[in-house]
Design a protein around this motif. Structure first.
Motif, short mmCIF file in Angstrom:
data_model
loop_
_atom_site.label_atom_id
_atom_site.label_comp_id
_atom_site.label_asym_id
_atom_site.label_seq_id
_atom_site.Cartn_x
_atom_site.Cartn_y
_atom_site.Cartn_z
N ARG A 60 0.86 -1.19 0.00
CA ARG A 60 0.00 0.00 0.00
C ARG A 60 0.89 1.24 0.00
N ARG A 61 0.41 2.26 -0.62
CA ARG A 61 1.16 3.52 -0.72
C ARG A 61 1.30 4.18 0.65
N HIS A 62 0.25 4.03 1.48
CA HIS A 62 0.25 4.65 2.81
C HIS A 62 0.18 3.57 3.90
N PRO A 63 1.07 3.63 4.88
CA PRO A 63 1.07 2.61 5.94
C PRO A 63 -0.28 2.47 6.64
N GLY A 64 -1.02 3.56 6.75
CA GLY A 64 -2.32 3.51 7.41
C GLY A 64 -3.33 2.64 6.69
N ASN A 65 -3.09 2.35 5.42
CA ASN A 65 -4.02 1.53 4.65
C ASN A 65 -3.71 0.03 4.74
N PRO A 105 5.82 2.14 1.90
CA PRO A 105 7.05 2.94 1.91
C PRO A 105 7.37 3.44 3.32
N GLY A 106 8.65 3.38 3.68
CA GLY A 106 9.10 3.91 4.96
C GLY A 106 8.82 3.02 6.16
N THR A 107 8.34 1.78 5.91
CA THR A 107 8.08 0.87 7.03
C THR A 107 8.81 -0.44 6.79
#
Length: 118
Positions: A60-65, A105-107
């Motif tokens: 996913r583009r956003h970790p929250g998703n 990204p970033g995780t």
């Protein structure tokens, strides 16, 4: 295929490659990638220490998703595909399981072991 779908497909393939590299770094041997069956596709098949894991990869583009990336319906589809091919990969009495790797990204990759227990 639409341009948006092509981008999603490419990102999915990149996520699967990233997950395969991460698993290999953890000591797993990659036995298969994008294994297609009549009931669906298995993203990765990996083995380590008496276990064969059939791995669903979600990017996913956003970790929250990531929390919504996997659900029982998706895992049931993977489980159905696994039933078709498990005997081809677990030939020495290995335990089999379905794992999930979540990427954003970033995780760090999040490896959920034994994600499917019907």
């Amino acid at each position: 295929m639409s341009a948006k779908r092509e981008i999603a497909e490419r990102r999915g393939r990149e996520g699967e490659a990233q997950a395969a590299q991460w698993l290999a770094a953890q000591g797993w041997i990659i036995l298969g990638e994008r294994v297609k069956t009549s009931l669906g596709e298995i993203d990765l098949i990996a083995a380590r220490q008496g276990i064969v894991a059939f791995v669903e990869v979600k990017w996913r583009r956003h970790p929250g998703n990531l929390a919504e990336a996997i659900d029982e319906r998706r895992l049931a589809r993977v489980a159905a595909a696994v039933e078709i091919v498990a005997h081809e990969y677990a030939t020495g009495g290995e335990d089999i399981r379905i794992d999930v790797i979540l990427l954003a990204p970033g995780t760090k990759p999040r490896h959920i072991e034994n994600a499917w227990m019907p």
